[in-house]
Design an enzyme around this catalytic site. Structure first.
Site, PDB file in Angstrom:
ATOM      1  N   ARG A 119     -24.604   9.363  27.957  1.00 58.49           N
ATOM      2  CA  ARG A 119     -22.903   8.432  28.684  1.00 58.49           C
ATOM      3  C   ARG A 119     -22.299   9.337  30.224  1.00 58.49           C
ATOM      4  O   ARG A 119     -22.057   8.933  30.485  1.00 58.49           O
ATOM      5  CB  ARG A 119     -22.104   8.632  27.743  1.00 58.49           C
ATOM      6  CG  ARG A 119     -21.829   6.987  26.942  1.00 58.49           C
ATOM      7  CD  ARG A 119     -21.771   6.079  27.158  1.00 58.49           C
ATOM      8  NE  ARG A 119     -21.157   5.321  27.614  1.00 58.49           N
ATOM      9  CZ  ARG A 119     -20.258   4.370  27.887  1.00 58.49           C
ATOM     10  NH1 ARG A 119     -21.610   3.203  27.018  1.00 58.49           N
ATOM     11  NH2 ARG A 119     -19.283   3.639  28.502  1.00 58.49           N
ATOM     12  N   HIS A 159     -27.234  -0.631  29.459  1.00 54.51           N
ATOM     13  CA  HIS A 159     -25.928  -0.262  28.256  1.00 54.51           C
ATOM     14  C   HIS A 159     -26.428   1.298  27.649  1.00 54.51           C
ATOM     15  O   HIS A 159     -27.858   1.297  27.107  1.00 54.51           O
ATOM     16  CB  HIS A 159     -26.223  -1.586  27.369  1.00 54.51           C
ATOM     17  CG  HIS A 159     -25.937  -1.308  25.753  1.00 54.51           C
ATOM     18  ND1 HIS A 159     -24.068  -1.404  25.791  1.00 54.51           N
ATOM     19  CD2 HIS A 159     -26.323  -0.320  24.857  1.00 54.51           C
ATOM     20  CE1 HIS A 159     -24.065  -1.124  24.476  1.00 54.51           C
ATOM     21  NE2 HIS A 159     -25.376   0.019  24.316  1.00 54.51           N
TER      22      HIS A 159
HETATM   23  P1  ADP Z   1     -19.785   0.291  29.305  1.00 53.58           P
HETATM   24  O1  ADP Z   1     -21.143  -0.519  29.268  1.00 53.58           O
HETATM   25  O2  ADP Z   1     -19.832   1.793  29.987  1.00 53.58           O
HETATM   26  O3  ADP Z   1     -19.670   0.731  27.746  1.00 53.58           O
HETATM   27  P2  ADP Z   1     -17.836  -1.434  28.576  1.00 53.58           P
HETATM   28  O4  ADP Z   1     -18.251  -1.432  26.980  1.00 53.58           O
HETATM   29  O5  ADP Z   1     -16.329  -1.505  28.221  1.00 53.58           O
HETATM   30  O6  ADP Z   1     -18.735  -0.561  29.187  1.00 53.58           O
HETATM   31  O7  ADP Z   1     -18.586  -2.838  28.671  1.00 53.58           O
HETATM   32  C1  ADP Z   1     -19.713  -3.831  28.525  1.00 53.58           C
HETATM   33  C2  ADP Z   1     -20.001  -4.006  29.958  1.00 53.58           C
HETATM   34  O8  ADP Z   1     -19.166  -5.108  30.683  1.00 53.58           O
HETATM   35  C3  ADP Z   1     -19.838  -3.385  31.303  1.00 53.58           C
HETATM   36  O9  ADP Z   1     -21.288  -1.883  31.196  1.00 53.58           O
HETATM   37  C4  ADP Z   1     -20.475  -3.646  32.335  1.00 53.58           C
HETATM   38  O10 ADP Z   1     -22.015  -4.409  32.574  1.00 53.58           O
HETATM   39  C5  ADP Z   1     -19.285  -5.348  31.746  1.00 53.58           C
HETATM   40  N1  ADP Z   1     -18.404  -5.510  31.719  1.00 53.58           N
HETATM   41  C6  ADP Z   1     -17.504  -4.520  31.716  1.00 53.58           C
HETATM   42  N2  ADP Z   1     -15.907  -4.270  32.717  1.00 53.58           N
HETATM   43  C7  ADP Z   1     -16.161  -5.563  33.439  1.00 53.58           C
HETATM   44  C8  ADP Z   1     -15.635  -6.705  34.200  1.00 53.58           C
HETATM   45  N3  ADP Z   1     -14.305  -6.560  34.624  1.00 53.58           N
HETATM   46  N4  ADP Z   1     -15.810  -7.305  34.681  1.00 53.58           N
HETATM   47  C9  ADP Z   1     -17.362  -7.571  34.810  1.00 53.58           C
HETATM   48  N5  ADP Z   1     -18.210  -7.028  33.944  1.00 53.58           N
HETATM   49  C10 ADP Z   1     -17.446  -6.193  33.211  1.00 53.58           C
END
Ligand code: ADP
Length: 192
Positions: A119, A159
């Site tokens: 991360r 991811h």
């Molecule tokens: P991460 O991938 O950093 O763990 P999250 O689990 O919060 O983040 O979100 C999953 C995925 O959703 C993100 O990697 C991103 O591709 C998408 N995402 C998150 N927030 C948004 C947003 N506001 N608008 C569009 N896509 C988003």
């Protein structure tokens, strides 16, 4: 010792960044113990992005609202709502569409503190807010605003499992036990 799942999302594959990014994980000492390229089924996507996991759905909604507040954007105008759950569900739909549309590469990385370490290397969800030196910070400029006005998820290349429990669930979901290998890297002799 932990295992964690990393998925090179379609934007990383299409931009030809897999090799460069993989090298960053290898050079820090993380061990690749599984790897495959695939077209993700709707079934796998639904399990990977579960609509029922409140913390995940609301978390995406909350991060979006924070980003909008910082940018002075009205979420009501963009999403027709300022409820983090409604916003999170909409983003989840985009994510499922995106991850099933084009090929991805899934890997399992193993090492001490692997979940946290990955991360840290990956960086903040929003590339715009990711520090230089992180993968998302170095290879993307995407923001919620750009993504949401384009009705698409943020293109942040990877991811990566968020925490240990999630990593266990995701490694099991993406790989059969027999697809995981075991071997030694030289660091294991040096970093005893
Ligand atoms: P991460 O991938 O950093 O763990 P999250 O689990 O919060 O983040 O979100 C999953 C995925 O959703 C993100 O990697 C991103 O591709 C998408 N995402 C998150 N927030 C948004 C947003 N506001 N608008 C569009 N896509 C988003």
């Amino acid at each position: 010792m932990e295992q964690t799942l990393v998925v090179f999302k379609p934007d990383a594959v299409a931009r030809g960044l897999v090799g460069e990014i993989l090298q960053r994980f290898e050079r820090v000492g993380l061990k690749i113990v599984a790897m495959k390229m695939l077209n993700v089924s709707k079934e796998l996507a639904d399990k990977h992005y579960p609509a029922s996991r409140e913390a995940f759905i609301n978390g995406m909604g909350k991060k979006t609202l924070e980003n909008y507040q910082n940018m002075g954007i009205d979420p009501q105008k963009e999403f027709g709502s300022n409820d983090p759950h409604v916003i999170g569900l909409k983003i989840r739909e985009w994510l499922v569409d995106m991850i099933t549309a084009d090929p991805v590469i899934a890997i399992v990385l193993e090492g001490p503190h692997a979940v946290e370490l990955v991360r840290k290397l990956v960086g903040h969800t929003l590339p715009l807010s990711s520090s230089p030196g992180t993968i998302r910070g170095d290879y993307s400029f995407d923001s919620s605003y750009l993504a949401n006005t384009g009705n698409r998820p943020i293109k942040n290349l990877l991811h990566a499992s968020g925490e240990l429990e999630e990593a266990k669930y995701e490694v099991d979901l993406w790989f059969d036990k027999g697809e995981l290998v075991s071997y030694k890297r030289v660091e294991e002799n040096v970093m005893k």
